[in-house]
Structures are given as structure tokens and as C-alpha cells.
Design an enzyme around this catalytic site. Structure first.
Site, PDB file in Angstrom:
ATOM      1  N   GLY A  27      43.764 -45.701  30.872  1.00  0.00           N
ATOM      2  CA  GLY A  27      43.489 -46.200  29.526  1.00  0.00           C
ATOM      3  C   GLY A  27      42.875 -47.119  29.327  1.00  0.00           C
ATOM      4  N   TYR A  28      42.807 -47.269  27.945  1.00  0.00           N
ATOM      5  CA  TYR A  28      41.545 -48.441  27.859  1.00  0.00           C
ATOM      6  C   TYR A  28      41.895 -49.896  27.918  1.00  0.00           C
ATOM      7  CZ  TYR A  28      39.444 -44.387  26.547  1.00  0.00           C
ATOM      8  OH  TYR A  28      38.773 -42.866  27.632  1.00  0.00           O
ATOM      9  N   LEU A  29      41.067 -50.975  28.641  1.00  0.00           N
ATOM     10  CA  LEU A  29      41.669 -52.082  28.029  1.00  0.00           C
ATOM     11  C   LEU A  29      40.853 -53.034  26.492  1.00  0.00           C
ATOM     12  CD1 LEU A  29      40.513 -53.284  31.888  1.00  0.00           C
ATOM     13  CD2 LEU A  29      42.348 -52.837  30.998  1.00  0.00           C
TER      14      LEU A  29
END
Length: 157
Positions: A27-29
Site C-alpha cells: 500500500g502507498y502512503l
């Protein structure tokens, strides 16, 4: 540290008998328009925080292994920007390694293969095997972060 790689769609799935499969969720922050990616990844039983910059064949990359607790602390911040896949790691007949990602969920049946190189000359000289399909190294729509946010491109080639 620099990452030099080429990425391709898969035309025909190869024999994966000698390859190793690892479940991956990432997942990307950071938002899609940010110039630097900050990614959380669980690869099997290991957890990583990765920073990537740039685009295309040569990118800056820094990665650190983190604890499961740190991963779980930040994972909720990736909601709406995630991918799940099985990564098959193997070797081509010439010994060059590859990573074949078979995506799950909304990104199925997408399959992409990446090959990393020690230098740009090796990347340029690489001749992909027949099971590799269309090259998407420079196509930002096939970056994992873009796939996580926008899903599959409507015109994959």
C-alpha cells in the site's frame, strides 16, 4: 541506491515449476501526484518500508525492513491505494533473474514481469524471451501505485 529495471506485460505464462511464489500486499502512503513514493509492503512474513523517486527504467530506491507492529500501525493510511499479488521469482535460461507478479482482486488477471539490471548498458542489451509481452517500463499507468489508485488501464497496450 538506484534500481534499474525493465517491466513487461506477460504474453504467455512460463513454466513456474522452478520458481518460488510469495504472497505480497502493498500500500502507498503518498498520493499519486507526489514525486516520491512511500510504500509499505508485506512479502511473505517480512515487512518493508520503501521510498522510490523518479520514473522509468532508472529510479532511486531506499528500503528498510520494519517490524509487523510498525507495518500494522501505518497500514490503515494506505486505504484506497493497495495491491495484492503473488510474486514468482525465477531465473531465465541465461541465469538472469525475473519477478513475475500475478495480481489479485480488481487487478486480476493482470500479469507483469520485471527484470533488474546492474547497469543501464545491461538493461539496454537485454533481449526479452518470447513469453514476455509488451514493454511497459515507461508507461506510468502500469506502476503499482497507479494500479492501486486507478485500477487496470482500459487500453493495456
Amino acid at each position: 541506491m538506484k534500481e534499474i529495471e525493465r517491466k513487461f506485460l506477460v504474453a504467455d505464462q512460463p513454466d513456474l515449476t522452478a520458481a518460488q511464489a510469495t504472497p505480497v500486499r502493498q500500500g502507498y502512503l503518498t498520493a499519486l501526484e507526489d514525486s516520491t513514493e512511500l510504500r509499505l509492503r508485506q512479502k511473505g512474513e517480512r515487512f518493508f518500508l520503501t521510498q522510490k523517486g523518479g520514473s522509468g527504467r532508472v529510479r532511486e530506491e531506499r528500503e528498510a525492513e520494519i517490524s509487523p507492529a510498525v507495518f500494522e500501525t501505518f497500514w490503515p493510511g494506505t486505504m484506497g491505494r493497495r495491491v495484492e499479488k503473488t510474486r514468482w521469482t525465477g531465473a531465465l535460461p541465461d541465469g538472469q533473474g525475473y519477478e513475475l507478479d500475478i495480481f489479485e482482486g480488481a487487478l486480476a488477471p493482470l500479469q507483469m514481469v520485471e527484470v533488474e539490471f546492474s547497469d543501464e548498458a545491461a538493461a539496454e542489451a537485454f533481449v526479452p524471451p518470447s513469453w514476455f509481452g509488451h514493454e511497459v517500463t515507461e508507461d506510468k499507468r502500469f506502476g503499482n501505485k497507479s494500479l492501486a489508485v486507478h485500477g487496470l488501464p482500459s487500453d493495456p497496450e
